[in-house]
Write an enzyme that holds these catalytic residues in place. Structure first.
Site, PDB file in Angstrom:
ATOM      1  N   HIS A  63      46.996  49.188  39.215  1.00  0.00           N
ATOM      2  CA  HIS A  63      47.515  49.621  37.924  1.00  0.00           C
ATOM      3  C   HIS A  63      47.936  51.094  37.945  1.00  0.00           C
ATOM      4  O   HIS A  63      47.170  51.972  38.370  1.00  0.00           O
ATOM      5  CB  HIS A  63      46.461  49.397  36.843  1.00  0.00           C
ATOM      6  CG  HIS A  63      46.887  49.832  35.483  1.00  0.00           C
ATOM      7  ND1 HIS A  63      47.836  49.148  34.745  1.00  0.00           N
ATOM      8  CD2 HIS A  63      46.511  50.903  34.726  1.00  0.00           C
ATOM      9  CE1 HIS A  63      48.019  49.776  33.596  1.00  0.00           C
ATOM     10  NE2 HIS A  63      47.229  50.831  33.550  1.00  0.00           N
ATOM     11  N   ILE A  89      41.431  49.726  38.355  1.00  0.00           N
ATOM     12  CA  ILE A  89      42.384  50.146  39.385  1.00  0.00           C
ATOM     13  C   ILE A  89      43.144  48.961  39.976  1.00  0.00           C
ATOM     14  O   ILE A  89      43.905  49.138  40.934  1.00  0.00           O
ATOM     15  CB  ILE A  89      41.678  50.919  40.515  1.00  0.00           C
ATOM     16  CG1 ILE A  89      40.617  50.044  41.192  1.00  0.00           C
ATOM     17  CG2 ILE A  89      41.077  52.203  40.001  1.00  0.00           C
ATOM     18  CD1 ILE A  89      40.026  50.660  42.432  1.00  0.00           C
ATOM     19  N   GLU A  90      42.963  47.776  39.394  1.00  0.00           N
ATOM     20  CA  GLU A  90      43.723  46.619  39.868  1.00  0.00           C
ATOM     21  C   GLU A  90      44.658  46.124  38.759  1.00  0.00           C
ATOM     22  O   GLU A  90      45.709  46.698  38.541  1.00  0.00           O
ATOM     23  CB  GLU A  90      42.761  45.541  40.386  1.00  0.00           C
ATOM     24  CG  GLU A  90      41.982  46.016  41.629  1.00  0.00           C
ATOM     25  CD  GLU A  90      41.110  44.958  42.234  1.00  0.00           C
ATOM     26  OE1 GLU A  90      41.649  43.931  42.689  1.00  0.00           O
ATOM     27  OE2 GLU A  90      39.869  45.150  42.253  1.00  0.00           O
ATOM     28  N   MET A  91      44.250  45.101  38.001  1.00  0.00           N
ATOM     29  CA  MET A  91      45.147  44.576  36.977  1.00  0.00           C
ATOM     30  C   MET A  91      44.866  45.158  35.587  1.00  0.00           C
ATOM     31  O   MET A  91      45.714  45.084  34.697  1.00  0.00           O
ATOM     32  CB  MET A  91      45.058  43.050  36.973  1.00  0.00           C
ATOM     33  CG  MET A  91      45.536  42.454  38.299  1.00  0.00           C
ATOM     34  SD  MET A  91      45.131  40.707  38.540  1.00  0.00           S
ATOM     35  CE  MET A  91      46.276  39.914  37.421  1.00  0.00           C
TER      36      MET A  91
END
Length: 333
Positions: free
Chosen positions: A101, A143-145
């Site tokens: 993200h 920090i991903e989706m």
């Protein structure tokens, strides 16, 4: 008499030894390696174990595939599971550490999802025990989706196609739930297996499936104790071992358990398809497979391999690349 029984009647009488002889391979033939080393390894089955509470059905698999490629369950609307687990890149991303993200860079390298249904623990630190427990983590990870799960569920409910797909998979008009998202994603991932590698064919008796160098590499791999951790059909024991690879300060499983004994311990990564899932280690700090082999020899075995041994082991590791899953990217609603 010149009468000969039909082949279909003869084969049951031949038994395993006769069948090998009939197909051109003697049951007693050996290349100097197979009888000594084959029983130290396991071929990869075509299907991963299926949990009792998540039966594998075509409807769940198809729904899981849609969700795996669905970017709208990320807050930006552009990141999906397939962003980091790219089918064209060994179902990983081939960069040192995952990027998610808003360009956030994570602490760890993206592990492949290939053959992940055979793992006894998920993630580098083992914080999820199975695919169902793993599936939702990346959706809500900042920090991903970066999507709260309740918002992801509400977004899916706005699409008639997902309403129908969940109902087909679970037989319930109210089936768009966090649990069912996890089960569908896990079901799809259990189909991402890579059987019939050259090494699998060798283990099953095709002595010509490996070259002489690849067989030497198999022998060196086994004789040097690599199978102590890289065992089972996926060549991982799914246990945790202390290792500090170049450039890594990651505390590993300690962050999950708080146990000092788990400091810098990481799950043994699968070696299946290792030649196409670079870079290596928890921080992606090693790009080349020969360097990774030498790091492992030094860190885990306390020795230095000579150049010939490294070349042989690398040749063997290339034989672990199996047949990639056949996949048609879904058309999303």
């Amino acid at each position: 008499m010149n009468w000969k029984a039909p082949l279909s009647k003869t084969l049951p009488l031949l038994g395993a030894a006769g069948l090998l002889a009939f197909t051109g391979t003697s049951a007693w033939a050996d290349d100097g390696y197979h009888s000594k080393y084959a029983d130290r390894f396991e071929p990869l089955p075509a299907i991963a174990p299926i949990p009792a509470d998540n039966s594998l059905t075509p409807e769940k698999i198809e729904l899981g595939k849609m969700l795996f490629f669905e970017p709208r369950i990320s807050s930006s609307g552009v990141i999906s599971c397939a962003t980091c687990h790219n089918p064209a890149l060994g179902w990983t991303d081939r960069i040192p550490r995952a990027t998610g993200h808003a360009g956030s860079v994570g602490e760890r390298n993206t592990p492949t999802v290939l053959n992940s249904g055979f793992f006894g623990a998920q993630f580098w630190d083992g914080r999820a025990e199975d695919l169902e427990a793993q599936a939702l983590g990346p959706i809500e990870a900042g920090i991903e989706m970066n999507m709260p799960l309740e918002e992801a569920i509400e977004r899916l409910k706005t699409f008639d196609a997902y309403q129908k797909a969940f109902e087909a998979a679970y037989g319930d008009s109210g089936a768009i739930t966090e649990e069912n998202v996890a089960k569908a994603l896990a079901s799809f991932q259990r189909t991402l297996n890579t059987p019939n590698s050259p090494f699998d064919r060798y283990l099953r008796g095709d002595l010509d499936a490996l070259t002489e160098q690849e067989k030497r590499g198999m022998a060196a791999f086994a004789d040097n104790g690599c199978t102590a951790c890289h065992s089972g059909p996926a060549l991982t024991d799914s246990n945790f071992h202390a290792i500090q690879v170049p450039g890594s300060t990651d505390e590993g499983r300690y962050g999950v358990t708080g146990d000092e004994g788990d400091m810098h311990r990481f799950k043994t990564p699968t070696l299946r398809n290792v030649a196409v899932t670079y870079p290596y280690f928890n921080n992606g700090g090693v790009e080349e497979l020969d360097e990774a082999v030498q790091v492992m020899a030094s860190e885990m075995l306390g020795r230095e391999f000579d150049d010939q041994t490294i070349e042989d082991v690398v040749a063997f590791l290339h034989t672990l690349t199996g047949e990639m899953p056949e996949l048609e990217i879904p058309a999303l609603p």
